[in-house]
Design an enzyme around this catalytic site. Structure first.
Site, short mmCIF file in Angstrom:
data_model
loop_
_atom_site.label_atom_id
_atom_site.label_comp_id
_atom_site.label_asym_id
_atom_site.label_seq_id
_atom_site.Cartn_x
_atom_site.Cartn_y
_atom_site.Cartn_z
N LYS A 98 0.84 -1.18 0.00
CA LYS A 98 0.00 0.00 0.00
C LYS A 98 0.89 1.25 0.00
CE LYS A 98 -0.62 0.74 4.90
NZ LYS A 98 -0.05 2.07 4.99
N HIS A 112 -0.61 -5.96 5.64
CA HIS A 112 -0.01 -6.85 6.64
C HIS A 112 -0.94 -7.09 7.83
CE1 HIS A 112 1.31 -3.14 8.70
NE2 HIS A 112 1.50 -3.88 9.77
N HIS A 132 -5.79 -1.16 6.46
CA HIS A 132 -5.82 -2.07 7.61
C HIS A 132 -7.17 -2.11 8.33
CE1 HIS A 132 -1.67 -1.93 6.77
NE2 HIS A 132 -1.31 -0.98 7.61
N LYS A 172 -2.24 8.89 15.73
CA LYS A 172 -0.83 8.83 16.12
C LYS A 172 -0.63 9.76 17.32
CE LYS A 172 1.31 7.29 11.92
NZ LYS A 172 1.73 5.92 12.22
N LYS A 184 -0.33 2.40 22.67
CA LYS A 184 -0.39 1.58 21.45
C LYS A 184 -1.36 0.45 21.72
CE LYS A 184 1.34 -0.82 17.74
NZ LYS A 184 1.24 -0.40 16.35
C1 BG6 Z 1 1.76 0.99 8.43
C2 BG6 Z 1 1.56 2.49 8.46
O1 BG6 Z 1 1.08 0.42 7.33
O2 BG6 Z 1 1.24 0.43 9.63
C3 BG6 Z 1 2.23 3.10 9.67
O3 BG6 Z 1 2.10 3.07 7.26
C4 BG6 Z 1 1.75 2.40 10.95
O4 BG6 Z 1 1.98 4.50 9.76
C5 BG6 Z 1 1.90 0.90 10.79
O5 BG6 Z 1 2.54 2.88 12.04
C6 BG6 Z 1 1.28 0.18 11.98
O6 BG6 Z 1 1.56 -1.20 11.84
P1 BG6 Z 1 1.66 -2.11 13.13
O7 BG6 Z 1 1.83 -3.49 12.59
O8 BG6 Z 1 2.84 -1.60 13.92
O9 BG6 Z 1 0.39 -1.90 13.86
#
Ligand code: BG6
Length: 449
Positions: free
Chosen positions: A137, A167, A229, A318, A323
């Site tokens: 992406k 992913h 996502h 963000k 998290k």
């Molecule tokens: C990525 C985004 O696809 O996913 C990022 O471009 C984001 O901005 C990341 O931080 C988050 O992925 P994960 O697997 O750490 O939740």
């Protein structure tokens, strides 16, 4: 183990993704002995000063990578260099003594991918049996550019050759969502509007944009996380689950769920789609006064009768307090103490929790809520990284954890009214939140007048 010989060509080998995710994932797959016996990684770079050792520093099995990673220097805009690449791949196949599947992983920005797709096609690298194209992406920036990109790819590669990587679909906990829903009668039978009051998908990140100002200015939270996502997590939550022997039908079922999803029809667009920006973002991104959103909260609804009247919210941001990526289902309640909440936690501390009511021991009729928890960490040493699954499935030719072009277009269709409304609104409605705010608190902050 995947049995056919394979060559994985990674375009952009010196980039962040290759070093942080792809090479470590390949090393893990080698340790698990699931890669083809005859396997070679060809790392493409345009620079002459790139060497293997720094690239593999983050991988656990560096010996394997030293033996199975070659660098190939070329200019990605020069057709003749693709002919050289083609010869190089043939030479590897001669060493193998057999033809190999060829996977082209484009780990480069979209504007760079565009000519590569064309030049791979013009060099005939698309037509070799079992040539596969893996793309990251963003799949366009809106519905028009996504349509153009899909047409451009279709001009050179057939749909079954293309693997669009999201992913999140390959995260262990996202895959478990299907198994959890299908395998547990208690939840399977109650997964509908008769029992569920609301659905909330949350992806809160502590990190800011981490120096990716240029990238983020042209992206924003809606395109970066929601379009890909989080709408995919919504699709996995809302779709009809297939029986275990028909899991290959999952992409079609995700697509059907996306087709029924849209902004909440009862709210004006700017209320259904709230956006925010963390304080200081615009200076960090070197664009004072930027309107790029680092926070989004969307109110959605599905036309599927199963979800009639159930509000579906997606929230991401963000520079928030913590998290956490979670799917929360709140069950209907008849009395104050009757509601339950089910949380599927994708990361960190992967697991599942159901909040239940119990009587507080004692002489009074007092009630308390407690959690029934399943934590992956209590039962499994570690979970595979999503990119391990992405790479292995592409090598094996399994499309179920990749996004189809139809899904990509549906997600842009859902977001088009939001993009239009925000463009017209300029700064109006853009909430400025202090870094470290909780995801629930952002929408309570009034936007600057
Ligand atoms: C990525 C985004 O696809 O996913 C990022 O471009 C984001 O901005 C990341 O931080 C988050 O992925 P994960 O697997 O750490 O939740």
């Amino acid at each position: 183990m995947a049995t056919r010989s394979a060559i994985l060509v990674i375009v952009g080998i010196s980039g962040d993704l290759a070093q942080r995710k792809l090479l470590p994932a390949l090393s893990q797959l080698a340790t698990a002995k699931v890669l083809p016996e005859q396997f070679m990684i060809v790392g493409i770079t345009r620079r002459s000063d790139v060497t293997i050792e720094p690239l593999i520093a983050g991988a656990s099995d560096q010996t394997y990578l030293r033996e199975h990673l070659q660098l190939f220097q070329m200019d990605l805009e020069t057709a003749a260099d693709y002919a050289r690449l083609s010869d190089h791949l043939v030479a590897i196949e001669h060493q193998f003594g057999t033809a190999a599947d060829r996977l082209f992983y484009l780990s480069v920005p979209p504007q760079v991918s565009w000519p590569i797709i064309e030049l791979l096609g013009k060099a005939g690298l698309n037509s070799v049996e079992n040539a596969k194209l893996l793309v990251e992406k963003p799949f366009g920036v809106d519905i028009a550019s996504a349509t153009e990109l899909i047409e451009h790819i279709n001009a050179y590669f057939k749909p079954h050759q293309v693997y669009r990587i999201d992913h999140y679909l390959a995260k262990e906990t996202a895959q478990n969502l299907v198994v959890f829903r299908e395998g547990n009668t208690l939840f399977k039978r109650t997964w509908n509007h008769d029992f569920i009051e609301s659905i909330h998908i949350i992806a809160s990140e502590k990190i800011g944009i981490e120096g990716r100002g240029n990238f983020y200015e042209s992206t924003g939270a809606l395109r970066d996380l929601v379009q890909s996502h989080l709408l995919q997590l919504a699709a996995l939550t809302l779709m009809e689950t297939p029986p275990p022997d028909q899991f290959e039908d999952i992409p079609n079922r995700r697509l059907a769920a996306l087709r029924q999803l849209g902004l909440s029809p009862t709210l004006p667009v700017l209320e259904a789609a709230q956006r925010g920006q963390y304080a200081g973002y615009d200076l960090e991104a070197r664009n004072p006064g930027s309107t790029t959103e680092t926070f989004v909260s969307l109110s959605l609804a599905s036309t599927d009768p199963r979800w009639q009247g159930v509000p579906i919210t997606i929230t991401t941001g963000k520079a928030l307090a913590d998290k956490a990526t979670e799917i929360r289902l709140t069950y209907k309640q008849d009395r104050d103490y009757e509601s339950n909440e089910l949380t599927l936690r994708l990361q960190p501390n992967e697991g599942i929790e159901v909040r239940i009511w119990t009587k507080k021991p004692g002489y009074d009729a007092a009630y308390e809520q407690h959690g029934l928890r399943f934590n992956y960490a209590d039962h499994f040493d570690n979970l595979p990284e999503a990119y391990e699954r992405v790479l292995l499935d592409a090598i094996k030719g399994d499309h179920s954890l990749f996004a189809s072009s139809e899904e990509v277009l549906e997600t842009w269709r859902i977001l088009t009214p939001v993009q239009n409304a925000w463009e017209q609104a300029g700064h109006a409605g853009l909430i400025i939140y202090p870094t470290g705010t909780s995801s629930q608190a952002v929408t309570t902050i009034p936007p600057p007048a």
